[in-house]
Enzyme design. Structure first.
Site, PDB file in Angstrom:
ATOM      1  CE  LYS A  34      -3.757  -2.515   2.105  1.00  0.00           C
ATOM      2  NZ  LYS A  34      -4.429  -2.992   3.316  1.00  0.00           N
TER       3      LYS A  34
ATOM      4  CD  GLN B 147      -3.358  -4.555   6.450  1.00  0.00           C
ATOM      5  OE1 GLN B 147      -3.249  -3.613   5.682  1.00  0.00           O
ATOM      6  NE2 GLN B 147      -4.056  -5.644   6.131  1.00  0.00           N
TER       7      GLN B 147
ATOM      8  CG  ASP C 173      -9.920  -0.636   4.934  1.00  0.00           C
ATOM      9  OD1 ASP C 173      -9.854  -0.956   3.729  1.00  0.00           O
ATOM     10  OD2 ASP C 173      -9.523  -1.369   5.856  1.00  0.00           O
TER      11      ASP C 173
END
Ligand code: NAP
Length: 292
Positions: free
Chosen positions: A49, A93, A116
Site C-alpha cells: 500500500k 491494517q 477502508d
C-alpha cells in the site's frame, strides 16, 4: 474462457489516479497506514500500500505502534489522526492482535477519513445507495473488475459465497443497488446454507469469498458463468522456495474451461483492493471534511 486480468485493470486505475493526483491543487493526498505488530501478511500488505501510494503521488504515512498497545492508546491514536488536517485517509491494517477490539477501532475512524469503508456510516451508505461514502476496497474492486470486463449485472443471478463484513455482505449490497451496472438478483451462501451446490449452479455470476482452497468444483457451476474468486489460500508446495503457493476458493484448473470469464489467484481481486484504497484516498482529499 476469458481471464479477468486484475493486475492490468489495477494498473490502469493506478495510472488514472496518478494523472488525477498530479492535477490536484494544493497539497497531495495523505494516507495514514496503521500497522500494529509484525504479522507477516500485514507487513507485506502495508508495504504494498505504501509503495502504490508513492507511485501515485499520495503521501503514505506509516505508523507502527508496538504490539503491546492498549485499546485506549489505539483509540487515542485514531483520535489524533482524525483531528490532523494533513491526513485525508486512515487505514488500520486487519487483523489486529487478539487483545484489541477491531470493530471498535474501525468505528472510531472519522467517516470522512474511513477510506477502508469498514465503519458503520460508510457500510450504511452502501445500503442506502449513497455514493458520497467510501465503499470498502475489496467489494469495490470486485465491482470495478466486473464493470471493466463488460459484465452488466442487471437481471443476472449473482451468488455470493461468504457473508463477512469485509467482503460477502457489502458486495451483495453493491450488486443489489438500483444503479447502472448493478441491479442483480442476489443469493448469499454461508456455512449454514443447505444444498449449496444447487444454488451455485444457478449463478450467472459467482463471487467466492470463503477462504477454502479449491472449494468450488466443476460440478457446482453452470457453463458460461462469470467467476470472481476472492479467496487467498496457502497450500503446501514443495517446488516453491516458500514451501507454499497461493490458490483461490475455486478449483481453477477444472472450473476455468467452463467459465466465460474468471479471475486468477493471484492476479485477480488482490491488486484491485490496493487500487481502490488509493481511489478512496484521492476521493477523501477531494471531499475535504466531507458531506455532513
Ligand atoms: P471470513 O471472514 O473468514 O468469512 C468467510 C465466510 O465464508 C463466512 O461467511 C463463512 O460462513 C463462509 N464459509 C466458510 N466456510 C464455508 C463453507 N464450507 N461453506 C459455505 N460458506 C463457508 O473471510 P473473508 O474475510 O470474507 O475472506 C474470504 C477469503 O477472501 C479469504 O481467503 C481471504 O483471504 C480472502 N480475501 C481476499 C482479499 C483480496 O484482496 N483478494 C480481501 C479480503 C479477503 P459463516 O459466516 O457461516 O461462518
Amino acid at each position: 474462457m476469458q481471464l479477468i486480468d486484475g493486475n492490468q485493470i489495477a494498473s490502469d486505475i493506478i495510472a488514472e489516479l496518478r494523472t488525477e493526483v498530479a492535477a490536484l491543487p494544493g497539497r497531495k493526498p495523505c494516507l495514514a497506514l496503521v500497522r500494529v505488530g509484525e504479522d507477516p501478511a500485514s507487513v507485506s500488505y502495508v508495504r504494498k500500500k505504501e509503495r502504490t501510494a508513492a507511485e501515485i503521488g499520495v503521501e503514505g504515512r506509516v505508523i507502527l505502534p508496538p504490539v503491546t498497545i492498549t485499546q485506549a492508546e489505539l483509540l487515542a491514536l485514531i483520535d489524533t489522526l482524525n483531528a490532523d488536517h494533513a491526513v485525508d485517509g486512515i487505514l488500520v491494517q486487519s487483523p489486529l492482535p487478539k487483545h484489541l477490539d477491531e470493530l471498535a477501532v474501525f468505528r472510531r475512524i472519522a467517516p470522512h477519513k474511513d477510506v477502508d469503508g469498514l465503519g458503520t456510516m460508510n457500510l450504511g451508505k452502501v445500503a442506502q445507495d449513497d455514493d458520497t461514502g467510501f465503499v470498502s476496497c475489496t467489494p469495490a474492486g470486485i465491482m470495478e473488475l466486473l464493470a471493466r470486463s463488460g459484465v452488466d449485472l442487471k437481471g443476472k443471478h449473482v451468488v455470493v459465497l461468504g457473508r463477512s463484513l469485509l467482503v460477502g455482505k457489502p458486495v451483495a449490497l453493491l450488486v443489489l443497488q438500483k444503479k447502472s451496472g448493478a441491479n442483480g438478483t442476489v443469493t448469499i451462501c454461508h456455512s449454514a446454507t443447505a444444498n449449496l451446490p444447487a444454488l451455485t449452479r444457478q449463478a450467472d455470476v459467482l463471487i467466492a469469498a470463503i477462504g477454502r482452497a479449491g472449494f468450488v468444483t466443476a460440478d457446482m457451476i453452470k457453463p458460461g458463468v462469470v467467476i470472481i474468486d476472492v479467496g487467498i489460500n496457502r497450500v503446501a508446495d514443495a517446488t516453491k522456495k516458500t514451501g507454499y503457493r497461493l490458490v483461490g476458493d475455486v478449483d481453477f484448473a477444472a472450473v476455468s474451461p467452463l467459465a466465460s470469464q474468471i479471475t486468477p489467484v493471484p492476479g485477480g481481486v488482490g491488486p484491485m483492493t490496493v487500487a481502490m484504497l488509493m481511489k478512496n484516498t484521492v476521493k477523501a482529499r477531494r471531499q475535504g471534511a466531507g458531506p455532513a
